[in-house]
Write a protein that holds these residues in place. Structure first.
Motif, PDB file in Angstrom:
ATOM      1  N   ILE A 195      12.403  24.315  43.020  1.00  0.00           N
ATOM      2  CA  ILE A 195      11.225  25.103  42.662  1.00  0.00           C
ATOM      3  C   ILE A 195      11.553  26.079  41.539  1.00  0.00           C
ATOM      4  O   ILE A 195      10.767  26.259  40.599  1.00  0.00           O
ATOM      5  CB  ILE A 195      10.681  25.868  43.895  1.00  0.00           C
ATOM      6  CG1 ILE A 195      10.130  24.887  44.937  1.00  0.00           C
ATOM      7  CG2 ILE A 195       9.612  26.859  43.479  1.00  0.00           C
ATOM      8  CD1 ILE A 195       8.999  24.027  44.448  1.00  0.00           C
ATOM      9  N   ALA A 196      12.712  26.730  41.610  1.00  0.00           N
ATOM     10  CA  ALA A 196      13.128  27.664  40.557  1.00  0.00           C
ATOM     11  C   ALA A 196      13.241  26.933  39.216  1.00  0.00           C
ATOM     12  O   ALA A 196      12.828  27.458  38.169  1.00  0.00           O
ATOM     13  CB  ALA A 196      14.462  28.306  40.926  1.00  0.00           C
ATOM     14  N   TYR A 197      13.782  25.716  39.263  1.00  0.00           N
ATOM     15  CA  TYR A 197      13.918  24.904  38.043  1.00  0.00           C
ATOM     16  C   TYR A 197      12.535  24.524  37.510  1.00  0.00           C
ATOM     17  O   TYR A 197      12.280  24.604  36.300  1.00  0.00           O
ATOM     18  CB  TYR A 197      14.733  23.650  38.359  1.00  0.00           C
ATOM     19  CG  TYR A 197      15.028  22.776  37.171  1.00  0.00           C
ATOM     20  CD1 TYR A 197      16.074  23.073  36.306  1.00  0.00           C
ATOM     21  CD2 TYR A 197      14.264  21.635  36.915  1.00  0.00           C
ATOM     22  CE1 TYR A 197      16.357  22.260  35.207  1.00  0.00           C
ATOM     23  CE2 TYR A 197      14.533  20.828  35.822  1.00  0.00           C
ATOM     24  CZ  TYR A 197      15.581  21.143  34.971  1.00  0.00           C
ATOM     25  OH  TYR A 197      15.850  20.335  33.884  1.00  0.00           O
ATOM     26  N   ALA A 198      11.633  24.130  38.415  1.00  0.00           N
ATOM     27  CA  ALA A 198      10.275  23.759  38.014  1.00  0.00           C
ATOM     28  C   ALA A 198       9.526  24.959  37.437  1.00  0.00           C
ATOM     29  O   ALA A 198       8.776  24.828  36.466  1.00  0.00           O
ATOM     30  CB  ALA A 198       9.519  23.197  39.218  1.00  0.00           C
ATOM     31  N   MET A 199       9.738  26.135  38.018  1.00  0.00           N
ATOM     32  CA  MET A 199       9.086  27.354  37.519  1.00  0.00           C
ATOM     33  C   MET A 199       9.543  27.668  36.099  1.00  0.00           C
ATOM     34  O   MET A 199       8.735  28.101  35.264  1.00  0.00           O
ATOM     35  CB  MET A 199       9.385  28.524  38.457  1.00  0.00           C
ATOM     36  CG  MET A 199       8.670  28.436  39.806  1.00  0.00           C
ATOM     37  SD  MET A 199       9.211  29.704  40.985  1.00  0.00           S
ATOM     38  CE  MET A 199       8.522  31.183  40.208  1.00  0.00           C
ATOM     39  N   ASP A 200      10.818  27.449  35.815  1.00  0.00           N
ATOM     40  CA  ASP A 200      11.326  27.676  34.459  1.00  0.00           C
ATOM     41  C   ASP A 200      10.655  26.726  33.467  1.00  0.00           C
ATOM     42  O   ASP A 200      10.327  27.122  32.337  1.00  0.00           O
ATOM     43  CB  ASP A 200      12.845  27.480  34.416  1.00  0.00           C
ATOM     44  CG  ASP A 200      13.599  28.615  35.107  1.00  0.00           C
ATOM     45  OD1 ASP A 200      13.009  29.706  35.244  1.00  0.00           O
ATOM     46  OD2 ASP A 200      14.754  28.397  35.516  1.00  0.00           O
ATOM     47  N   LEU A 201      10.457  25.484  33.890  1.00  0.00           N
ATOM     48  CA  LEU A 201       9.794  24.513  33.007  1.00  0.00           C
ATOM     49  C   LEU A 201       8.328  24.873  32.794  1.00  0.00           C
ATOM     50  O   LEU A 201       7.800  24.734  31.685  1.00  0.00           O
ATOM     51  CB  LEU A 201       9.890  23.103  33.621  1.00  0.00           C
ATOM     52  CG  LEU A 201      11.280  22.468  33.682  1.00  0.00           C
ATOM     53  CD1 LEU A 201      11.207  21.095  34.344  1.00  0.00           C
ATOM     54  CD2 LEU A 201      11.894  22.344  32.291  1.00  0.00           C
ATOM     55  N   LEU A 202       7.678  25.352  33.848  1.00  0.00           N
ATOM     56  CA  LEU A 202       6.266  25.733  33.736  1.00  0.00           C
ATOM     57  C   LEU A 202       6.085  26.962  32.847  1.00  0.00           C
ATOM     58  O   LEU A 202       5.054  27.115  32.182  1.00  0.00           O
ATOM     59  CB  LEU A 202       5.686  26.009  35.130  1.00  0.00           C
ATOM     60  CG  LEU A 202       5.501  24.786  36.041  1.00  0.00           C
ATOM     61  CD1 LEU A 202       5.194  25.223  37.462  1.00  0.00           C
ATOM     62  CD2 LEU A 202       4.396  23.881  35.512  1.00  0.00           C
ATOM     63  N   LYS A 203       7.095  27.845  32.845  1.00  0.00           N
ATOM     64  CA  LYS A 203       7.019  29.059  32.026  1.00  0.00           C
ATOM     65  C   LYS A 203       7.407  28.808  30.567  1.00  0.00           C
ATOM     66  O   LYS A 203       7.096  29.623  29.694  1.00  0.00           O
ATOM     67  CB  LYS A 203       7.931  30.142  32.622  1.00  0.00           C
ATOM     68  CG  LYS A 203       7.385  30.774  33.889  1.00  0.00           C
ATOM     69  CD  LYS A 203       8.227  31.932  34.367  1.00  0.00           C
ATOM     70  CE  LYS A 203       9.513  31.478  35.015  1.00  0.00           C
ATOM     71  NZ  LYS A 203      10.273  32.582  35.640  1.00  0.00           N
ATOM     72  N   ASP A 204       8.099  27.705  30.320  1.00  0.00           N
ATOM     73  CA  ASP A 204       8.581  27.385  28.977  1.00  0.00           C
ATOM     74  C   ASP A 204       7.405  26.953  28.091  1.00  0.00           C
ATOM     75  O   ASP A 204       6.756  25.938  28.350  1.00  0.00           O
ATOM     76  CB  ASP A 204       9.622  26.269  29.063  1.00  0.00           C
ATOM     77  CG  ASP A 204      10.335  26.046  27.738  1.00  0.00           C
ATOM     78  OD1 ASP A 204       9.866  26.587  26.707  1.00  0.00           O
ATOM     79  OD2 ASP A 204      11.351  25.334  27.724  1.00  0.00           O
ATOM     80  N   ALA A 205       7.135  27.713  27.045  1.00  0.00           N
ATOM     81  CA  ALA A 205       6.008  27.419  26.150  1.00  0.00           C
ATOM     82  C   ALA A 205       6.161  26.065  25.464  1.00  0.00           C
ATOM     83  O   ALA A 205       5.174  25.404  25.144  1.00  0.00           O
ATOM     84  CB  ALA A 205       5.871  28.524  25.110  1.00  0.00           C
ATOM     85  N   SER A 206       7.420  25.655  25.240  1.00  0.00           N
ATOM     86  CA  SER A 206       7.658  24.367  24.568  1.00  0.00           C
ATOM     87  C   SER A 206       7.348  23.175  25.467  1.00  0.00           C
ATOM     88  O   SER A 206       7.322  22.039  25.012  1.00  0.00           O
ATOM     89  CB  SER A 206       9.111  24.293  24.086  1.00  0.00           C
ATOM     90  OG  SER A 206      10.002  24.300  25.192  1.00  0.00           O
ATOM     91  N   GLN A 207       7.128  23.461  26.781  1.00  0.00           N
ATOM     92  CA  GLN A 207       6.845  22.392  27.745  1.00  0.00           C
ATOM     93  C   GLN A 207       5.359  22.330  28.127  1.00  0.00           C
ATOM     94  O   GLN A 207       4.999  21.710  29.119  1.00  0.00           O
ATOM     95  CB  GLN A 207       7.676  22.618  29.015  1.00  0.00           C
ATOM     96  CG  GLN A 207       9.177  22.674  28.807  1.00  0.00           C
ATOM     97  CD  GLN A 207       9.763  21.324  28.417  1.00  0.00           C
ATOM     98  OE1 GLN A 207       9.279  20.281  28.834  1.00  0.00           O
ATOM     99  NE2 GLN A 207      10.820  21.352  27.620  1.00  0.00           N
ATOM    100  N   ASN A 208       4.509  22.969  27.322  1.00  0.00           N
ATOM    101  CA  ASN A 208       3.087  23.042  27.660  1.00  0.00           C
ATOM    102  C   ASN A 208       2.418  21.675  27.756  1.00  0.00           C
ATOM    103  O   ASN A 208       1.469  21.484  28.520  1.00  0.00           O
ATOM    104  CB  ASN A 208       2.341  23.902  26.631  1.00  0.00           C
ATOM    105  CG  ASN A 208       2.574  25.389  26.866  1.00  0.00           C
ATOM    106  OD1 ASN A 208       2.975  25.795  27.957  1.00  0.00           O
ATOM    107  ND2 ASN A 208       2.356  26.200  25.841  1.00  0.00           N
ATOM    108  N   LYS A 209       2.887  20.735  26.948  1.00  0.00           N
ATOM    109  CA  LYS A 209       2.277  19.400  26.940  1.00  0.00           C
ATOM    110  C   LYS A 209       2.834  18.496  28.038  1.00  0.00           C
ATOM    111  O   LYS A 209       2.334  17.391  28.256  1.00  0.00           O
ATOM    112  CB  LYS A 209       2.471  18.749  25.573  1.00  0.00           C
ATOM    113  CG  LYS A 209       1.693  19.447  24.454  1.00  0.00           C
ATOM    114  CD  LYS A 209       1.835  18.710  23.139  1.00  0.00           C
ATOM    115  CE  LYS A 209       1.039  19.398  22.036  1.00  0.00           C
ATOM    116  NZ  LYS A 209       1.156  18.693  20.728  1.00  0.00           N
ATOM    117  N   VAL A 210       3.859  18.969  28.705  1.00  0.00           N
ATOM    118  CA  VAL A 210       4.456  18.187  29.809  1.00  0.00           C
ATOM    119  C   VAL A 210       3.595  18.366  31.056  1.00  0.00           C
ATOM    120  O   VAL A 210       3.272  19.499  31.437  1.00  0.00           O
ATOM    121  CB  VAL A 210       5.902  18.642  30.101  1.00  0.00           C
ATOM    122  CG1 VAL A 210       6.497  17.827  31.252  1.00  0.00           C
ATOM    123  CG2 VAL A 210       6.757  18.499  28.851  1.00  0.00           C
TER     124      VAL A 210
END
Length: 246
Positions: A195-210
C-alpha cells in the motif's frame, strides 16, 4: 423398513459431522495461510472453500431427496435424483477444469504449517516457566531493511518461507516475530508495504496517466478487490478517491 430408515439417518448424521469438521479445518487453515502467505497463494484456500461449499450443497440436495423418499411424494425424490446426477457432472467438470488450468492450486498446501499460537505453546512446554519474549530489535531491523531495500512484496505470491530464506532467519522465529510480536498477520504485514508503494505511485505526478489497475499489479496485488480492501483499511479511502484528493 425401520432398519433402512435408521441407516439413512445415521449415514446423514455422519456426513453432517464430516462437513462441519471440514469447515472448522478450513477456518484454521485460513489463519495459517494469513500467517504465512500473501495474495496469489491464498487462491488455494479460496478454492478449497468453494469446493467444500459445492459438496455441502450437493449433500443438502441428497438429504432432501432422501427425506422425500419416505414421504407421500416419492416423485419429488426422483426429480431431485436427476438434479443430483446433473450436479455431479457439473462438479466433476469444474474440478477437472480447475485442475488443468490451475495446477498450482493443488501444490500450495503445506500440511506441516502450524498456527503461531501452537508454536508459542510448544516453546513454553519445551522451556517450562520461561516466557520466550526475546529482544527482537536486531531481527526486526534486518527484516524491515530487507523489505525496504529488496522490495520482495512486489511478488504477488510471496511467502514467509521465501523471506526466511533470503534474510537467513528461521521460519519459526520469523513467524512469531511478525504474527505475535508485531501483532500482524504476514498477509497484512506485506500488504502495508504494498500500500505504501502504491501510495507513492498515486502521488507521483509523472504517473498520472497510469491506471489504478496498473498500479495495483505493480505494487504486488493480484486482484482489484483485495487491493481496494487493503487500501481502504490502511487509508480510509479508495485508491481513486485518494488520488483525487491529492
Amino acid at each position: 423398513m425401520v432398519e433402512v430408515q435408521f441407516n439413512h439417518i445415521l449415514m446423514h448424521v455422519q456426513c453432517v459431522f464430516y462437513i462441519v469438521a471440514a469447515f472448522l479445518i478450513l477456518r484454521k487453515a485460513k489463519k495459517i495461510y494469513l500467517e504465512n502467505y500473501t495474495g496469489a497463494s491464498l487462491e488455494s484456500l479460496n478454492w478449497l472453500f468453494q469446493f467444500t461449499l459445492a459438496l455441502s450443497i450437493f449433500f443438502s440436495i441428497a438429504l432432501l431427496k432422501n427425506i422425500f423418499k419416505f414421504t407421500a411424494y416419492p416423485d419429488v425424490a426422483e426429480w431431485l435424483k436427476v438434479g443430483l446426477i446433473l450436479s455431479e457432472l457439473v462438479i466433476i467438470f469444474w474440478y477437472l477444469y480447475k485442475a488443468l488450468n490451475n495446477p498450482a492450486l493443488f501444490r500450495n498446501i503445506d500440511s506441516r504449517l502450524k498456527l503461531v499460537s501452537e508454536i508459542i505453546f510448544e516453546d513454553k512446554n519445551i522451556n517450562p516457566g520461561v516466557i520466550r519474549e526475546k529482544e527482537h530489535n536486531s531481527t526486526l531491523l534486518t527484516l524491515k531493511q530487507y523489505m525496504t531495500e529488496e522490495m520482495p512484496f512486489l511478488n504477488p505470491s510471496l511467502t514467509i518461507q521465501e523471506v526466511s530464506k533470503d534474510i537467513k532467519i528461521p521460519v519459526r522465529e520469523l513467524s512469531v516475530l511478525i504474527n505475535h510480536n508485531l501483532e500482524q498477520h504476514f498477509y497484512d504485514f506485506v500488504n502495508n508495504y504494498r500500500i505504501a508503494y502504491a501510495m507513492d505511485l498515486l502521488k507521483d505526478a509523472s504517473q498520472n496517466k497510469v491506471t489504478v489497475l496498473e498500479i495495483l499489479y505493480a505494487a504486488g496485488f493480484n486482484s482489484k478487490s483485495s487491493f481496494n480492501t487493503a487500501f481502504k483499511k490502511h487509508t480510509g479511502q479508495t485508491p481513486t478517491a485518494y488520488r483525487k484528493s491529492l
